[in-house]
Scaffold this active site. Structure first.
Site: not given
Length: 412
Positions: A162, A339
């Site tokens: 991420c 996200h």
């Protein structure tokens, strides 16, 4: 060493498929989290996500080209095209041997993989697409952009979970800074909200199960948070050396002045509880930028809405900034878009650039109940006007990958 500018931006997100719409809705505090529209999620613990809406790849690219790209590559290509057009660069006037592409994806073409696995089981090996492998590998977004533009310079697809967007931007920043390239297209893309990934993340108890209130599910730093919300999209920026930008009289949005990377060296998926790696990456980014903690005006937090992650990032900020930590606004874009995994860093960099340009900090929505450890100024629920010069953007990923970039309002 060259100074490195941002001269173009492109966004595909759950709240808009161009930078203007994305930024406008972000400032308004609008959530793009909805019930899952793409498959029956009734058996899943989590039945919500941040989905890109009104995206027609065949209309954008034509049927033949669209069918050769997984959804994550389609997002990356669309964002890159917007960023390129926004930059005003003319391909014939760019040295293509000094034109690079640094675009990554954490999971790659998982939807294509699942579809073709079903073809194999149901229809046999003869029916499996010969383009399966090039569609699923995560470097293909960077490759397709390079092919489209004929970019002959360095091409890289970082896979740092991420933190990919910031890793790509940071490494591209150094590529230009040390004179290896003039222009680099940088960022990340992801389209991984599938049945398989949702099941896995859900069984790991990482996702919010606030299914009855999708828009309130992603709530970074709030005491009532219960996990992150998966999202999808792409954020791409054009990085360009100052000398190259000035020669063509380019519009300059902002300047990248520092990049820091580190590893937690701690756990496969859990963030270090004291934020050691986050602290090191932020410290390194400030060191390269040549500024003190007191010169940072705003922080775009990683802030996924997990209990440990949000607390460890808060602790890391306090450790680095000391008492100044309580005077720095900290904003969390994931409260509105979820996200977006490998796309997060790119999308959040775009928002930070817009904040510096317009003097507006997007809110962290769904702030209802204070967490005694998460006690900084998170710009709760409403956007805020502020005089901003320098911003920091944090991105952290599974495996302990940390990447931080520092961006400054452009000054001649």
């Amino acid at each position: 060493m060259e100074r490195v500018m941002i001269t173009g931006m492109g966004a595909i997100s759950p709240i808009g498929n161009d930078v203007e719409t994305y930024w406008s809705r972000l400032v308004q505090g609008e959530s793009g989290v909805t019930s899952i529209p793409t498959f029956d999620a009734s058996r899943y613990k989590t039945r919500i996500g941040g989905f890109v809406q009104d995206f027609d790849p065949e209309a954008r690219f034509g049927r033949k080209e669209a069918r050769r790209m997984d959804r994550f590559s389609q997002f990356a290509m669309a964002a890159a095209e917007e960023a390129w057009e926004d930059s005003g660069l003319i391909l014939e006037q760019v040295d293509r041997e000094r034109l690079g592409v640094y675009v990554g994806s954490g999971i790659g073409g998982i939807q294509t993989l699942l579809e073709q696995e079903a073809v194999l089981r149901n229809r046999g090996p003869e029916r499996v697409s010969p383009t399966l492998i090039p569609m699923i590998i995560s470097n293909m977004a960077a490759a397709m952009i390079s092919i489209k533009l004929g970019a002959l310079g360095p091409s890289l697809s970082p896979v740092t979970a991420c933190s990919i967007g910031n890793t790509a931007i940071g490494e591209a920043f150094r590529l230009i800074r040390y004179g290896i390239a003039d222009v680099v297209i940088a960022g990340g893309a992801e389209a991984a909200v599938t049945e398989l990934s949702l099941a896995s993340f859900g069984n790991a108890t990482a996702l919010s199960t606030r299914n009855h209130e999708p828009t309130k599910a992603s709530r970074p730093f709030d005491a009532g948070r219960d996990g992150f919300v998966m999202g999808e999209g792409s954020g791409i920026v054009i990085l360009e050396s100052l000398s190259h930008a000035l020669r063509r009289d380019a519009r300059i949005y902002a300047e990248v002045i520092g990049y820091g990377a580190s590893s937690d060296a701690y756990h496969m998926v859990a963030t270090h509880p004291e934020g050691n790696g986050a602290h090191q990456a932020m410290k390194s980014a400030l060191l390269e930028a040549g500024i003190t903690p007191g010169e940072v005006d705003v922080i775009s937090a990683h802030a996924t809405s997990t209990e440990v992650g949000d607390r460890s990032e808060t602790l890391a900020i306090k450790r680095l900034f000391g008492e100044h930590a309580y005077r720095i606004p900290v904003t969390a874009n994931k409260s509105m878009i979820g996200h977006t995994l490998g796309a997060a860093g790119g999308l959040e960099a775009i928002a930070l650039v817009q904040s510096l340009r317009e003097g507006i900090i997007p809110p962290t929505i769904n702030q209802e109940q204070a967490d005694p450890i998460c006690d900084l100024d998170y710009v709760p629920n409403l956007a805020r006007k502020a005089d901003l010069e320098v911003g920091m953007s944090n991105s952290f990923g599974f495996g302990g990958h940390n990447a931080v970039i520092v961006i400054r309002k452009y000054k001649e």
